[in-house]
Design a protein around this motif. Structure first.
Motif, short mmCIF file in Angstrom:
data_model
loop_
_atom_site.label_atom_id
_atom_site.label_comp_id
_atom_site.label_asym_id
_atom_site.label_seq_id
_atom_site.Cartn_x
_atom_site.Cartn_y
_atom_site.Cartn_z
N THR A 1 0.46 -6.68 8.37
CA THR A 1 0.06 -5.67 9.35
C THR A 1 1.24 -5.35 10.27
O THR A 1 2.34 -5.89 10.10
CB THR A 1 -1.12 -6.19 10.19
OG1 THR A 1 -0.73 -7.44 10.80
CG2 THR A 1 -2.35 -6.42 9.32
N PRO B 1 1.05 -0.56 4.86
CA PRO B 1 0.39 -1.87 4.84
C PRO B 1 0.76 -2.70 3.61
O PRO B 1 1.11 -2.16 2.55
CB PRO B 1 -1.09 -1.51 4.83
CG PRO B 1 -1.14 -0.13 4.26
CD PRO B 1 0.10 0.55 4.72
N ARG B 2 0.63 -4.00 3.81
CA ARG B 2 0.84 -4.95 2.72
C ARG B 2 -0.25 -6.00 2.75
O ARG B 2 -0.85 -6.25 3.78
CB ARG B 2 2.23 -5.60 2.81
CG ARG B 2 3.31 -4.70 2.25
CD ARG B 2 4.71 -5.19 2.51
NE ARG B 2 5.65 -4.40 1.75
CZ ARG B 2 6.03 -3.16 2.04
NH1 ARG B 2 5.54 -2.57 3.11
NH2 ARG B 2 6.89 -2.51 1.28
N TRP B 3 -0.46 -6.61 1.58
CA TRP B 3 -1.36 -7.75 1.51
C TRP B 3 -0.79 -8.74 0.52
O TRP B 3 0.16 -8.45 -0.23
CB TRP B 3 -2.78 -7.32 1.14
CG TRP B 3 -2.92 -6.46 -0.08
CD1 TRP B 3 -3.16 -6.85 -1.36
CD2 TRP B 3 -2.82 -5.03 -0.13
NE1 TRP B 3 -3.24 -5.78 -2.20
CE2 TRP B 3 -3.05 -4.65 -1.48
CE3 TRP B 3 -2.60 -4.04 0.83
CZ2 TRP B 3 -3.03 -3.31 -1.89
CZ3 TRP B 3 -2.59 -2.72 0.42
CH2 TRP B 3 -2.81 -2.36 -0.91
N ALA C 1 -4.16 -10.42 4.83
CA ALA C 1 -3.27 -9.57 5.61
C ALA C 1 -2.22 -10.36 6.36
O ALA C 1 -1.11 -9.89 6.59
CB ALA C 1 -4.08 -8.73 6.60
N TYR D 1 -8.06 -8.27 5.33
CA TYR D 1 -8.65 -6.94 5.49
C TYR D 1 -10.15 -7.03 5.21
O TYR D 1 -10.59 -7.75 4.32
CB TYR D 1 -8.00 -5.94 4.54
CG TYR D 1 -6.56 -5.66 4.85
CD1 TYR D 1 -6.19 -4.90 5.95
CD2 TYR D 1 -5.54 -6.18 4.05
CE1 TYR D 1 -4.86 -4.64 6.24
CE2 TYR D 1 -4.20 -5.94 4.32
CZ TYR D 1 -3.87 -5.17 5.43
OH TYR D 1 -2.54 -4.93 5.72
N GLN E 1 -8.39 -8.65 0.94
CA GLN E 1 -7.11 -9.30 0.64
C GLN E 1 -6.48 -9.86 1.90
O GLN E 1 -6.73 -9.40 3.02
CB GLN E 1 -6.17 -8.28 0.00
CG GLN E 1 -6.66 -7.70 -1.31
CD GLN E 1 -6.71 -8.71 -2.43
OE1 GLN E 1 -6.04 -9.75 -2.38
NE2 GLN E 1 -7.50 -8.43 -3.45
N ALA F 1 -7.08 -2.97 -0.88
CA ALA F 1 -6.78 -3.97 0.16
C ALA F 1 -8.01 -4.74 0.60
O ALA F 1 -7.87 -5.77 1.28
CB ALA F 1 -6.15 -3.28 1.36
N GLY G 1 0.83 -1.19 0.00
CA GLY G 1 0.00 0.00 0.00
C GLY G 1 0.87 1.23 0.00
O GLY G 1 2.10 1.17 0.03
#
Length: 839
Positions: free
Chosen positions: A808, A745-747, A791, A761, A789, A786, A715
């Motif tokens: 997260t 953030p990442r997913w 997390a 998420y 998706q 997100a 993100g």
């Protein structure tokens, strides 16, 4: 237009843990009546390990209202340390401060010094009070007036000494605030000026000489635990922060300044929007802006110029910038102080850089020239501030009383009138809606942790002695109630409310934008909006005990759903108790260890239940090799895990993996940068050990090492806040809260068949509070992308390694305590799975 740059009235007493007893005649309360990411990695972490093992415990300091002033305390003088980083700048090293203060106390009858705590590294912290002499009875009278102010009642202002707080050197390698403090104290101690005599008759000046002794000595921004103390005020994880918090609670400054560096020209708050919605901002901005203008003039009067000295004129973000230097989060000292009555508070950033590359590359003579300018400017800011208080004491005290009166009366949040000061426009208006109260159901360790934290912050909390109804439901006896008709309702609300999504209003924030003790600390927190209800209650001094062990002789179960439960479990494992991890996620303790269970139940306040089954995976103490940030290292050790810091350099130098069960990667480790021998040794570990990763570094490690089949999507890099999540019944997600925290953030997408989604998420939102926008260049990386998706994911790679990937931030700055158990479950699962398959 601004220039755009991105840059119940109850007295609460803190007591040791114990059981509170009910008042003989408990009151019936009528609730209807009445008017920076810590990115220091393994190097600082190793220092933290030594500190945690060896540092002396912090002192428990409270002001003594039975003694007058001055108080001639002989401070112990530390051993000389020629390696103190401040010496190179021609500044006062930490080991010389105590002797200097002892001398200043002997000069006359105005200066009193005391040790108020110890840093993470065990160094003394010094508070100096400068005021006209007081008898013991006069000191008691001042405290009576302070308490009356705190309750929102008027006082005879002419008899009150308005408190002023000057905080120095909170960032260790922003040194000069300490030296300015010492200079001004000496001036005040020796001055024969009638103006200074009048000042000290009207005020008490409190100087925290250095808020960060560790950083000062070591020449680093964070303290000895690797924490940026100016990001810690709504968590108070560090002893230095707790000492500063107590200064503000007990002395209730009307104005405070926090001395920093380095911004050229000197930066003097107030700030750009967004502004904290829980402040009484109409009272704050008029005083803060007025003092800022005075500080600006005092600095200009020194005569420094760009041509002659390299210093540019001061800047006031509120006046001179559009956004990027805000006072939205209450994590900073000047943004925390208003909740304890400061009606003006400022970050001061003096101009001449002497840290970083300048410290190592500039000649000492140039560094000392710059430091002298900084000390001059910081000293001018202090003098301007105390003069402002001296000249405006009556108004400042009246405004402080009004802050507390509004809270006690439960008045709605006031919208600040446009134009209250020049340039105050619609973009500056932020308000909130206060509920009538908050209810916190009791009986859980998380609830006790939250309640004790509220009380430690001087928020009034009550305990219901009988069931009561509010908002259409019945709350049981023992429920905690936070009445929002209290003087410090702003602080209570900023902690307990969900917060707000401010993404639409600004593009750039200075630091984090979302936090919520109510959503992130694991306790249930319910707002009560009903305006009228009745509670038979008593004030809380300490939360009720929550530890218990059921009667009987059988095995016991402990849910790993609270940070205290994690500590208790690690305590049992450290004692050699044969604990198993059950299929339902509980830790099963054998009947033979019931006495050990009783001990940890009492020690940590955790409840055990009868175990439904004794089958499960055997657990043992988890040994972690961690390439992590300083806050994560601190949190892991605080939870009771055995952690050895590692990095690319450490592995390349040769690392013995035989004592490691799990590798945790989030900072400072690149698989591609390992030399052949280090990579071979790591690959051998991956064939038998577990792996937990977080963030961009962790995702890159997963891909480079060929662990789980998952594509990490990033993100927007500055996105942060509280998010809604949905968890599964997997070994990590099971029992997780409905909210999490993100920073960058990442997913995970394109998941392989070996990968299980532990947490995703939410499909709505997912941002609850904070700031998260899509990338302006292409619209990617926003919260919409997100939604739904993955997390957090888990799985076993083709070698059999058990792996968990976090997108997260479950340990961010030691704050989201309700997420710590999720990390623990990841460590226990990856470790136990690895041990099961190890030959």
């Amino acid at each position: 237009m601004r220039l755009r740059v991105l840059i119940p009235l109850l007295s609460v007493l803190l007591v040791p843990a114990g059981t509170a007893t009910a008042d003989p005649t408990p009151p019936v309360r009528d609730f209807g009546n009445g008017a920076d990411r810590n990115e220091e990695a393994a190097g600082v972490g190793e220092s933290a390990a030594k500190i945690l093992r060896e540092a002396a415990p912090e002192l428990s300091w409270r002001p003594d209202h039975t003694r007058g002033y001055p108080r001639r305390t002989t401070l112990p003088v530390p051993q000389e340390n020629p390696a103190d980083a401040s010496i190179k700048l021609g500044l006062v090293p930490h080991h010389a401060i105590a002797a200097r203060l002892n001398q200043l106390q002997a000069v006359g009858d105005r200066v009193s010094a005391e040790v108020i705590g110890r840093s993470a590294g065990g160094r003394d912290m010094y508070l100096v009070t400068v005021t006209a002499p007081e008898s013991a009875s006069e000191t008691r009278r001042q405290e009576q007036l302070r308490r009356r102010i705190e309750s929102g009642h008027p006082i005879p202002v002419e008899t009150y000494k308005a408190p002023v707080f000057i905080n120095g050197n909170i960032h260790g390698n922003e040194w000069e605030g300490t030296d300015a403090n010492l200079r001004v104290i000496e001036e005040l101690a020796t001055s024969t000026s009638p103006q200074i005599k009048d000042l000290l008759a009207k005020t008490r000046l409190y100087f925290n000489i250095t808020a960060n002794p560790d950083g000062r000595v070591l020449g680093q921004r964070p303290n000895g635990n690797g924490f940026d103390l100016n990001r810690d005020f709504v968590t108070a994880s560090q002893p230095e922060t707790r000492a500063m918090r107590q200064i503000m609670i007990d002395n209730q400054p009307v104005v405070m300044i926090d001395l920093h560096g380095y911004v050229n020209g000197t930066l003097v708050e107030p700030t750009t929007p967004p502004h904290g919605a829980n402040y009484e901002y109409d009272l704050f901005i008029k005083n803060a802006y007025a003092n800022a203008l005075g500080i600006e003039q005092a600095i200009l009067a020194l005569g420094y110029t760009p041509e002659k000295d390299g210093t540019f004129p001061p800047q006031i973000p509120f006046r001179d910038s559009e956004e990027g230097w805000d006072d939205w989060p209450p994590i900073f000292t000047p943004q925390y102080a208003p909740f304890h009555g400061a009606v003006a508070s400022h970050t001061i950033e003096f101009p001449m850089r002497v840290n970083g590359r300048d410290y190592t590359e500039q000649p000492p003579a140039e560094l000392q020239r710059r430091s002298r300018i900084n000390v001059d400017i910081a000293s001018a800011a202090i003098r301007a501030t105390y003069t402002f208080v001296q000249n405006n004491r009556d108004k400042l005290v009246a405004d402080q009383i009004e802050v507390f009166r509004r809270g006690a009366a439960g008045e709605p949040s006031k919208e600040v009138p446009l134009g209250i000061v020049p340039g105050f426009g619609p973009e500056d208006v932020y308000t909130t809606t206060y509920p009538r109260a908050y209810a916190i159901p009791s009986g859980t360790p998380s609830a006790a942790t939250l309640v004790d934290f509220l009380v430690a912050n001087d928020v009034a909390v009550e305990r219901a002695l009988l069931p009561f109804r509010a908002g259409g439901r019945t709350y049981p006896q023992g429920t905690y109630v936070v009445d929002m008709r209290q003087p410090k309702r702003g602080l209570a609300n900023v902690m307990l409310e969900p917060g707000a999504d401010i993404s639409p209003r600004v593009d750039a924030m200075y630091d984090i934008s979302g936090w919520s003790h109510g959503l992130l600390w694991g306790a249930t927190v319910e707002p009560i909006t009903e305006r009228r209800f009745h509670v038979v209650s008593q004030p809380v001094k300490v939360a009720s005990p929550t530890g218990s062990v059921p009667r009987g002789d059988g095995p016991l179960s402990l849910r790993i759903d609270d940070a205290k439960a994690v500590r208790a479990l690690n305590d049992l494992l450290g004692q050699g108790v044969a604990v198993t991890l059950a299929a339902d996620g509980g830790a099963v303790v054998p009947a033979s260890a019931r006495e050990a269970a009783r001990t940890v139940a009492d020690r940590y306040g955790v409840p055990f239940t009868r175990a439904a089954s004794t089958t499960g995976t055997p657990l043992s103490s988890v040994r972690i090799a961690a390439a992590v940030s300083a806050d994560e290292l601190f949190t892991l050790r605080e939870l009771g895990f055995a952690v050895t810091p590692v990095s690319t350099a450490v592995l390349n130098a040769g690392f013995d993996w035989s004592g490691t069960d799990v590798l945790f990667v989030s900072s400072g480790l690149s698989y591609g940068a390992l030399n052949p021998a280090a990579r071979t040794a790591l690959d051998a570990f991956l064939a038998r050990g577990g792996v937990v990763t977080r963030g961009g570094t962790g995702a890159a490690f997963n891909a480079a090492a060929g662990l789980l089949t998952a594509t990490a999507v990033a993100g927007r890099g500055d996105a942060n806040g509280v998010v809604k999540v949905a968890s599964t019944t997997g070994p990590v997600g099971s029992g997780s809260p409905a909210h999490s925290f993100v920073f960058s953030p990442r997913w995970f997408t394109a998941l392989g068949p070996e990968v299980k989604v532990e947490q995703a998420y939410a499909t709505e939102g997912p941002l609850v509070s904070g700031h998260w926008r899509a990338e302006p260049r292409d619209g990617s990386g926003g919260p919409e992308a997100a939604r739904g998706q993955a997390a957090v994911v888990s799985g076993r790679d083709e070698r059999g390694a058990s792996v968990v990937l976090f997108g997260t931030e479950p340990m961010f700055r030691n704050h989201p305590k309700g997420l710590f158990p999720q990390v623990a479950r990841a460590l226990f699962w990856t470790s136990s799975s690895a041990k099961v398959r190890t030959p």
